[in-house]
Motif scaffolding. Structure first.
Motif, PDB file in Angstrom:
ATOM      1  N   ILE A 123      21.641  46.376  18.696  1.00 27.18           N
ATOM      2  CA  ILE A 123      22.348  45.467  17.302  1.00 27.18           C
ATOM      3  C   ILE A 123      20.959  43.924  17.421  1.00 27.18           C
ATOM      4  O   ILE A 123      20.101  43.666  16.649  1.00 27.18           O
ATOM      5  CB  ILE A 123      23.141  45.556  16.771  1.00 27.18           C
ATOM      6  N   LYS A 124      21.456  43.323  18.154  1.00 28.07           N
ATOM      7  CA  LYS A 124      21.835  41.899  18.622  1.00 28.07           C
ATOM      8  C   LYS A 124      19.989  41.724  18.177  1.00 28.07           C
ATOM      9  O   LYS A 124      19.402  41.040  17.756  1.00 28.07           O
ATOM     10  CB  LYS A 124      22.587  41.005  18.608  1.00 28.07           C
ATOM     11  N   GLN A 125      19.858  42.500  19.170  1.00 23.31           N
ATOM     12  CA  GLN A 125      18.467  42.356  19.757  1.00 23.31           C
ATOM     13  C   GLN A 125      16.594  42.477  19.319  1.00 23.31           C
ATOM     14  O   GLN A 125      15.887  42.469  19.194  1.00 23.31           O
ATOM     15  CB  GLN A 125      18.109  43.305  21.513  1.00 23.31           C
ATOM     16  N   VAL A 126      17.999  43.690  18.645  1.00 23.79           N
ATOM     17  CA  VAL A 126      16.883  44.708  17.592  1.00 23.79           C
ATOM     18  C   VAL A 126      16.229  43.355  16.406  1.00 23.79           C
ATOM     19  O   VAL A 126      15.215  43.679  16.050  1.00 23.79           O
ATOM     20  CB  VAL A 126      16.951  46.075  16.742  1.00 23.79           C
ATOM     21  N   ALA A 127      17.317  43.385  15.719  1.00 23.23           N
ATOM     22  CA  ALA A 127      17.312  41.648  14.582  1.00 23.23           C
ATOM     23  C   ALA A 127      16.533  40.987  14.793  1.00 23.23           C
ATOM     24  O   ALA A 127      15.329  40.247  13.831  1.00 23.23           O
ATOM     25  CB  ALA A 127      18.901  41.427  14.796  1.00 23.23           C
ATOM     26  N   LYS A 128      17.044  39.854  16.365  1.00 20.96           N
ATOM     27  CA  LYS A 128      15.694  38.971  16.770  1.00 20.96           C
ATOM     28  C   LYS A 128      14.472  39.525  17.531  1.00 20.96           C
ATOM     29  O   LYS A 128      13.293  38.685  16.251  1.00 20.96           O
ATOM     30  CB  LYS A 128      16.656  38.962  18.143  1.00 20.96           C
ATOM     31  N   ILE A 129      13.712  40.974  17.325  1.00 18.29           N
ATOM     32  CA  ILE A 129      12.948  41.191  17.095  1.00 18.29           C
ATOM     33  C   ILE A 129      12.534  40.881  15.586  1.00 18.29           C
ATOM     34  O   ILE A 129      11.162  40.845  16.042  1.00 18.29           O
ATOM     35  CB  ILE A 129      12.548  42.585  18.192  1.00 18.29           C
ATOM     36  N   ILE A 130      12.702  41.645  15.318  1.00 21.41           N
ATOM     37  CA  ILE A 130      12.300  41.813  13.610  1.00 21.41           C
ATOM     38  C   ILE A 130      12.595  40.195  13.234  1.00 21.41           C
ATOM     39  O   ILE A 130      10.988  40.206  12.414  1.00 21.41           O
ATOM     40  CB  ILE A 130      13.200  42.491  13.098  1.00 21.41           C
ATOM     41  N   TYR A 131      13.297  39.616  13.463  1.00 23.77           N
ATOM     42  CA  TYR A 131      13.022  38.202  12.890  1.00 23.77           C
ATOM     43  C   TYR A 131      12.001  37.265  13.529  1.00 23.77           C
ATOM     44  O   TYR A 131      11.282  36.323  13.346  1.00 23.77           O
ATOM     45  CB  TYR A 131      14.090  37.280  12.617  1.00 23.77           C
ATOM     46  N   THR A 132      11.816  37.811  14.833  1.00 19.40           N
ATOM     47  CA  THR A 132      10.332  37.022  15.568  1.00 19.40           C
ATOM     48  C   THR A 132       9.249  37.883  14.997  1.00 19.40           C
ATOM     49  O   THR A 132       8.093  36.140  14.743  1.00 19.40           O
ATOM     50  CB  THR A 132      10.100  37.405  17.347  1.00 19.40           C
ATOM     51  N   ILE A 133       9.107  38.907  14.251  1.00 21.99           N
ATOM     52  CA  ILE A 133       7.649  39.187  14.522  1.00 21.99           C
ATOM     53  C   ILE A 133       7.564  38.849  12.394  1.00 21.99           C
ATOM     54  O   ILE A 133       6.282  39.204  12.645  1.00 21.99           O
ATOM     55  CB  ILE A 133       7.217  40.588  14.573  1.00 21.99           C
ATOM     56  N   PRO A 149      27.684  48.835  10.348  1.00 18.42           N
ATOM     57  CA  PRO A 149      27.939  48.240   9.008  1.00 18.42           C
ATOM     58  C   PRO A 149      27.734  46.740   9.710  1.00 18.42           C
ATOM     59  O   PRO A 149      27.390  45.828   9.943  1.00 18.42           O
ATOM     60  CB  PRO A 149      29.431  47.751  10.395  1.00 18.42           C
ATOM     61  N   ASP A 150      27.665  46.501   7.712  1.00 13.61           N
ATOM     62  CA  ASP A 150      27.764  45.215   7.075  1.00 13.61           C
ATOM     63  C   ASP A 150      27.773  44.339   8.583  1.00 13.61           C
ATOM     64  O   ASP A 150      27.089  42.984   8.275  1.00 13.61           O
ATOM     65  CB  ASP A 150      28.246  45.092   5.552  1.00 13.61           C
ATOM     66  N   ASP A 151      29.483  43.605   8.742  1.00 12.20           N
ATOM     67  CA  ASP A 151      29.407  42.861   9.359  1.00 12.20           C
ATOM     68  C   ASP A 151      28.779  42.601  10.870  1.00 12.20           C
ATOM     69  O   ASP A 151      28.758  41.455  11.433  1.00 12.20           O
ATOM     70  CB  ASP A 151      30.993  42.724   9.960  1.00 12.20           C
ATOM     71  N   LEU A 152      28.990  43.540  11.934  1.00 12.12           N
ATOM     72  CA  LEU A 152      27.681  43.447  12.540  1.00 12.12           C
ATOM     73  C   LEU A 152      26.469  42.897  12.166  1.00 12.12           C
ATOM     74  O   LEU A 152      25.831  42.267  12.836  1.00 12.12           O
ATOM     75  CB  LEU A 152      27.589  44.628  13.554  1.00 12.12           C
ATOM     76  N   ILE A 153      25.896  43.951  10.937  1.00 14.39           N
ATOM     77  CA  ILE A 153      24.331  43.773  10.837  1.00 14.39           C
ATOM     78  C   ILE A 153      24.064  41.656  10.195  1.00 14.39           C
ATOM     79  O   ILE A 153      23.736  41.214  11.157  1.00 14.39           O
ATOM     80  CB  ILE A 153      24.064  44.190   9.983  1.00 14.39           C
ATOM     81  N   ALA A 154      25.454  41.139   9.448  1.00 17.14           N
ATOM     82  CA  ALA A 154      25.528  40.186   9.362  1.00 17.14           C
ATOM     83  C   ALA A 154      25.760  38.745  10.968  1.00 17.14           C
ATOM     84  O   ALA A 154      24.580  37.909  10.620  1.00 17.14           O
ATOM     85  CB  ALA A 154      26.216  39.372   8.637  1.00 17.14           C
ATOM     86  N   GLU A 155      26.364  39.331  11.996  1.00 18.44           N
ATOM     87  CA  GLU A 155      26.164  38.571  13.301  1.00 18.44           C
ATOM     88  C   GLU A 155      25.107  38.961  13.733  1.00 18.44           C
ATOM     89  O   GLU A 155      24.849  37.682  14.729  1.00 18.44           O
ATOM     90  CB  GLU A 155      27.344  39.617  13.780  1.00 18.44           C
ATOM     91  N   ALA A 156      24.317  39.939  13.654  1.00 14.95           N
ATOM     92  CA  ALA A 156      23.319  40.059  14.711  1.00 14.95           C
ATOM     93  C   ALA A 156      21.934  39.528  14.366  1.00 14.95           C
ATOM     94  O   ALA A 156      20.766  38.570  14.633  1.00 14.95           O
ATOM     95  CB  ALA A 156      22.600  41.770  14.291  1.00 14.95           C
ATOM     96  N   GLU A 157      22.113  39.454  12.581  1.00 13.17           N
ATOM     97  CA  GLU A 157      21.003  38.098  12.130  1.00 13.17           C
ATOM     98  C   GLU A 157      21.090  36.718  12.145  1.00 13.17           C
ATOM     99  O   GLU A 157      20.307  36.147  12.156  1.00 13.17           O
ATOM    100  CB  GLU A 157      21.342  38.479  10.457  1.00 13.17           C
ATOM    101  N   GLN A 158      22.754  36.173  12.091  1.00 15.95           N
ATOM    102  CA  GLN A 158      23.036  35.351  12.632  1.00 15.95           C
ATOM    103  C   GLN A 158      21.870  34.326  13.532  1.00 15.95           C
ATOM    104  O   GLN A 158      21.768  33.797  14.210  1.00 15.95           O
ATOM    105  CB  GLN A 158      24.265  34.755  12.460  1.00 15.95           C
ATOM    106  N   PHE A 159      22.546  35.507  15.128  1.00 15.79           N
ATOM    107  CA  PHE A 159      21.689  35.611  16.101  1.00 15.79           C
ATOM    108  C   PHE A 159      20.158  35.471  16.354  1.00 15.79           C
ATOM    109  O   PHE A 159      19.782  34.519  16.507  1.00 15.79           O
ATOM    110  CB  PHE A 159      22.618  36.852  17.120  1.00 15.79           C
ATOM    111  N   ALA A 160      19.787  36.009  15.401  1.00 17.75           N
ATOM    112  CA  ALA A 160      18.634  36.279  15.277  1.00 17.75           C
ATOM    113  C   ALA A 160      17.449  35.227  14.688  1.00 17.75           C
ATOM    114  O   ALA A 160      16.777  34.199  15.452  1.00 17.75           O
ATOM    115  CB  ALA A 160      17.867  37.430  14.681  1.00 17.75           C
ATOM    116  N   LYS A 161      18.290  35.050  13.295  1.00 18.20           N
ATOM    117  CA  LYS A 161      17.755  33.100  13.236  1.00 18.20           C
ATOM    118  C   LYS A 161      18.269  32.093  14.227  1.00 18.20           C
ATOM    119  O   LYS A 161      17.059  30.967  14.403  1.00 18.20           O
ATOM    120  CB  LYS A 161      18.745  32.789  11.590  1.00 18.20           C
ATOM    121  N   ASP A 162      18.867  31.752  14.982  1.00 11.14           N
ATOM    122  CA  ASP A 162      19.574  30.859  15.862  1.00 11.14           C
ATOM    123  C   ASP A 162      18.105  31.029  16.890  1.00 11.14           C
ATOM    124  O   ASP A 162      18.044  29.680  17.256  1.00 11.14           O
ATOM    125  CB  ASP A 162      20.991  31.125  16.065  1.00 11.14           C
ATOM    126  N   ASN A 163      18.327  32.004  17.573  1.00 11.77           N
ATOM    127  CA  ASN A 163      17.355  32.264  17.845  1.00 11.77           C
ATOM    128  C   ASN A 163      15.738  32.299  18.387  1.00 11.77           C
ATOM    129  O   ASN A 163      15.302  31.571  18.515  1.00 11.77           O
ATOM    130  CB  ASN A 163      17.640  33.974  19.701  1.00 11.77           C
TER     131      ASN A 163
END
Length: 255
Positions: free
Chosen positions: A191-201, A229-243
């Motif tokens: 989930i975190k890796q997919v969010a990171k890819i979306i934010y990267t592109i 779940p929303d809490d996992l998405i929020a955590e993944a988005e924060q991870f993506a933005k930071d990275n």
């Protein structure tokens, strides 16, 4: 003149002298111009991530979803014309119901994909209908077959994938997916890796604001396709933005 489709793109039943069917190519172009969608198959399931552009501040969050379900044991994600994608998912549900009525069992994903591929390809054969302007990824997970991921293209061709990206930034997304060790990732990690890819592109300077839409079908969800779940998405988005930020700083320093 045939190289640009002149005279050979009126119907999908006409081949150009080069053997091309231009209406099918136009349908594929609508997918390439769409926001990006990603699907990855990991050790315990399948994750779908969608970059959904916010075209108006008046839109209700979560409306006009680009992920859908076939029964409760198969998930789907759309790139291209969303309405066309919903029609394909509706047909997939009809095929799943027909199979269950006949056999009293849930339809296997490979059987469903074969049927949907034929349905999509049929729309490239008649002058009275047009090809679907979308591509659809299908994913499933169960203890017997494990995780499975397929893509059905506008031409009706289908492929099985470990990781897949469709839409405008598909090449950049595929490059990022290939860096992942998918066989060792769990769905929570993916989930975190997919969010990171979306934010990267996603290019904030050129693209409109976006909403990250994610769903999964995995061991943790009991083999059912559900929104993450929303809490996992929020955590993944924060991870993506930071990275993503740290990567941009590193590239700037290197310049």
């Amino acid at each position: 003149m045939s190289g640009i489709g002149t005279g050979y793109d009126v119907t999908p039943t006409t081949y150009s002298p080069e053997g091309r069917i231009f209406q099918v190519e136009y349908a594929a172009r609508s997918v390439e111009n769409s926001s990006t969608a990603i699907g990855i198959r990991v050790s315990d399931g399948v994750i779908f991530g969608v970059e959904k552009k916010i075209i108006s501040k008046m839109l209700v969050k979560g409306s006009n979803r680009r992920v859908g379900s076939v029964g409760d044991h198969i998930g789907a994600s759309i790139a291209g014309l969303t309405a066309d994608g919903r029609r394909i998912i509706k047909q997939a549900n009809s095929e799943a119901k027909s199979y269950k009525d006949l056999t009293s069992e849930a339809i296997p994903l490979n059987v469903l994909v074969d049927r949907i591929s034929s349905f999509v390809q049929m729309h490239t054969l008649y002058a009275s209908i047009r090809p679907f302007g979308c591509a659809v990824m299908f994913g499933s997970y169960n203890e017997k077959d494990g995780a499975q991921l397929f893509l059905v293209e506008p031409s009706g061709v289908s492929f099985g994938y470990y990781g897949c990206a469709i839409g405008k930034a598909k090449q950049s997304a595929k490059t990022e997916i290939e860096k992942l060790n998918l066989s060792e990732l769990t769905c929570r990690e993916a989930i975190k890796q997919v969010a990171k890819i979306i934010y990267t592109i996603h290019d904030e300077s050129k693209d409109k604001e976006m909403e990250l839409e994610m769903s999964w079908i995995c061991k943790e969800s009991g083999g059912k396709h559900e929104l993450v779940p929303d809490d996992l998405i929020a955590e993944a988005e924060q991870f993506a933005k930071d990275n993503t930020v740290s990567t941009n700083i590193l590239n700037f320093d290197n310049i």
